[in-house]
Design a protein around this motif. Structure first.
Motif, short mmCIF file in Angstrom:
data_model
loop_
_atom_site.label_atom_id
_atom_site.label_comp_id
_atom_site.label_asym_id
_atom_site.label_seq_id
_atom_site.Cartn_x
_atom_site.Cartn_y
_atom_site.Cartn_z
N TYR A 1 0.83 -1.19 0.00
CA TYR A 1 0.00 0.00 0.00
C TYR A 1 0.87 1.26 0.00
CZ TYR A 1 -3.79 3.16 1.31
OH TYR A 1 -4.70 4.18 1.33
N HIS A 2 1.95 1.22 0.75
CA HIS A 2 2.90 2.33 0.81
C HIS A 2 3.46 2.64 -0.58
CE1 HIS A 2 6.88 4.12 1.59
NE2 HIS A 2 6.30 4.65 2.66
N GLU A 3 3.94 1.62 -1.26
CA GLU A 3 4.50 1.80 -2.61
C GLU A 3 3.43 2.24 -3.61
OE1 GLU A 3 7.72 1.74 -3.57
OE2 GLU A 3 8.07 1.59 -1.41
N LYS A 4 2.22 1.73 -3.46
CA LYS A 4 1.14 2.10 -4.37
C LYS A 4 0.86 3.59 -4.29
CE LYS A 4 -3.78 1.51 -5.12
NZ LYS A 4 -4.04 2.93 -4.99
N ILE A 5 0.81 4.14 -3.08
CA ILE A 5 0.57 5.57 -2.92
C ILE A 5 1.69 6.37 -3.60
CG2 ILE A 5 0.49 7.46 -1.24
CD1 ILE A 5 -1.00 5.54 0.65
N SER A 6 2.93 5.97 -3.39
CA SER A 6 4.07 6.66 -4.00
C SER A 6 4.00 6.62 -5.52
CB SER A 6 5.39 6.03 -3.54
OG SER A 6 5.54 6.14 -2.15
N ARG A 7 3.72 5.44 -6.09
CA ARG A 7 3.65 5.30 -7.55
C ARG A 7 2.48 6.08 -8.13
NH1 ARG A 7 7.51 5.85 -7.31
NH2 ARG A 7 8.32 4.79 -5.57
N GLN A 8 1.34 6.04 -7.45
CA GLN A 8 0.17 6.78 -7.93
C GLN A 8 0.44 8.29 -7.91
OE1 GLN A 8 -1.63 4.64 -9.59
NE2 GLN A 8 -3.57 5.04 -8.59
N PHE A 9 1.14 8.75 -6.89
CA PHE A 9 1.49 10.18 -6.80
C PHE A 9 2.41 10.56 -7.96
CE2 PHE A 9 3.78 13.89 -5.24
CZ PHE A 9 2.73 14.67 -4.76
N ASP A 10 3.45 9.74 -8.22
CA ASP A 10 4.35 9.98 -9.37
C ASP A 10 3.56 10.02 -10.68
OD1 ASP A 10 6.76 10.22 -8.07
OD2 ASP A 10 7.50 8.24 -8.63
N THR A 11 2.64 9.08 -10.83
CA THR A 11 1.82 9.02 -12.05
C THR A 11 0.98 10.28 -12.20
OG1 THR A 11 1.75 6.61 -11.95
CG2 THR A 11 0.04 7.69 -13.26
N TRP A 12 0.41 10.76 -11.10
CA TRP A 12 -0.40 11.98 -11.13
C TRP A 12 0.44 13.19 -11.57
CZ3 TRP A 12 0.36 16.14 -7.69
CH2 TRP A 12 -0.52 17.20 -7.91
N ILE A 13 1.64 13.36 -11.00
CA ILE A 13 2.49 14.49 -11.38
C ILE A 13 2.87 14.38 -12.86
CG2 ILE A 13 4.81 15.47 -11.16
CD1 ILE A 13 4.61 15.28 -8.23
N ASN A 14 3.27 13.20 -13.28
CA ASN A 14 3.66 12.99 -14.68
C ASN A 14 2.49 13.34 -15.61
OD1 ASN A 14 5.14 12.22 -16.90
ND2 ASN A 14 5.08 10.04 -16.44
N TYR A 15 1.30 12.89 -15.28
CA TYR A 15 0.11 13.15 -16.08
C TYR A 15 -0.21 14.65 -16.11
CZ TYR A 15 -4.74 13.00 -17.64
OH TYR A 15 -5.91 13.21 -18.32
N ALA A 16 -0.18 15.29 -14.94
CA ALA A 16 -0.50 16.73 -14.86
C ALA A 16 0.48 17.55 -15.70
CB ALA A 16 -0.48 17.19 -13.41
N LEU A 17 1.76 17.23 -15.62
CA LEU A 17 2.75 17.99 -16.38
C LEU A 17 2.70 17.68 -17.87
CD1 LEU A 17 5.76 17.89 -13.90
CD2 LEU A 17 4.24 19.82 -14.39
N SER A 18 2.39 16.44 -18.21
CA SER A 18 2.28 16.10 -19.64
C SER A 18 1.10 16.83 -20.28
CB SER A 18 2.18 14.60 -19.86
OG SER A 18 0.95 14.10 -19.40
N ASN A 19 0.03 17.08 -19.49
CA ASN A 19 -1.09 17.87 -20.00
C ASN A 19 -0.71 19.33 -20.23
OD1 ASN A 19 -2.92 15.79 -20.20
ND2 ASN A 19 -3.79 16.13 -18.17
N MET A 20 0.41 19.75 -19.67
CA MET A 20 0.91 21.12 -19.88
C MET A 20 1.95 21.17 -21.00
SD MET A 20 1.49 22.37 -15.99
CE MET A 20 0.38 21.81 -14.71
N GLY A 21 2.19 20.02 -21.63
CA GLY A 21 3.18 19.96 -22.70
C GLY A 21 4.59 19.68 -22.21
N LEU A 22 4.75 19.31 -20.95
CA LEU A 22 6.07 19.02 -20.39
C LEU A 22 6.27 17.51 -20.36
CD1 LEU A 22 5.92 21.56 -17.45
CD2 LEU A 22 7.13 21.83 -19.62
N SER A 23 7.53 17.08 -20.51
CA SER A 23 7.80 15.66 -20.59
C SER A 23 9.17 15.33 -20.03
CB SER A 23 7.73 15.22 -22.06
OG SER A 23 8.28 13.94 -22.23
N PHE A 24 9.25 14.20 -19.34
CA PHE A 24 10.57 13.75 -18.87
C PHE A 24 11.44 13.33 -20.06
CE2 PHE A 24 8.03 9.90 -18.85
CZ PHE A 24 8.89 8.94 -19.36
N ILE A 25 10.82 12.92 -21.15
CA ILE A 25 11.58 12.53 -22.34
C ILE A 25 12.32 13.74 -22.93
CG2 ILE A 25 11.35 11.70 -24.74
CD1 ILE A 25 9.04 9.91 -23.69
N ASN A 26 11.70 14.92 -22.82
CA ASN A 26 12.33 16.16 -23.30
C ASN A 26 13.19 16.81 -22.23
OD1 ASN A 26 11.02 15.87 -25.76
ND2 ASN A 26 9.28 17.10 -25.11
#
Length: 185
Positions: A1-26
């Motif tokens: 459960y601990h790891e799930k919360i951490s991964r879900q939080f990472d996924t949320w940030i990644n998704y929010a920033l990708s919707n702004m046109g930002l990417s870890f690939i760039n």
């Protein structure tokens, strides 16, 4: 459960920033995961971390993250708050956003706090006339029986990215009640 919360939080940030046109690939940002950071007296491992810009090359010093997530299942809220202050003081104030999640894996209830620097009025003005800052809880939400109390929690874009927004899509991140429910499910 601990790891799930951490991964879900990472996924949320990644998704929010990708919707702004930002990417870890760039190389706009990188999710540092649970990397260990050396403090003045001891080192600490974040449950998740975020840094703007390109990930450092192998062997290069790792910069302090702009945002750290601390998840506690057995830790009390006051203990997590000590962790938040540790990140701020040991990073020489480079880590300016700390998100605390105190969660109960059986009930999936959670207390979420966002800690940011605020003017520390208790110490008064310094010799240069400037107030010093302290890291304090500036926003919070509670998840009880699947219901989140309060409005969306905001993560300041400029504090997260270390720069002002450069286009209208780059806005503060909204950790909505629905996102909180999803992260802690």
């Amino acid at each position: 459960y601990h790891e799930k919360i951490s991964r879900q939080f990472d996924t949320w940030i990644n998704y929010a920033l990708s919707n702004m046109g930002l990417s870890f690939i760039n190389h706009d940002f990188w999710l540092g995961g649970a990397g260990r950071s050396a403090g003045r007296m001891c080192s600490k491992e974040a449950d998740a971390s975020f840094s703007p810009g390109m990930e450092p090359a192998a062997g290069a010093p790792i910069p302090w993250p702009s945002l750290v997530l601390e998840v506690g299942l057995s830790e009390s809220v006051p203990r997590l708050q000590v962790d938040a202050r540790w990140w701020y003081s040991n990073s020489d104030h480079q880590t300016q956003l700390v998100v605390l999640v105190s969660a109960n894996p059986r009930s999936h209830d959670a207390d979420i706090e966002i800690w940011t620097p605020v003017v520390n009025r208790r110490v008064g003005a310094t010799t240069s006339g400037q107030h010093t800052h302290a890291l304090e809880c500036t926003q919070s939400a509670r998840l009880r029986n699947g219901v989140v109390s309060g409005d969306a929690l905001e993560i300041d874009f400029q504090t997260l990215m270390g720069r002002p927004s450069q286009n209208p899509q780059e806005i503060d991140l909204q950790l909505t009640p629905l996102c909180i429910q999803s992260i802690c499910r």
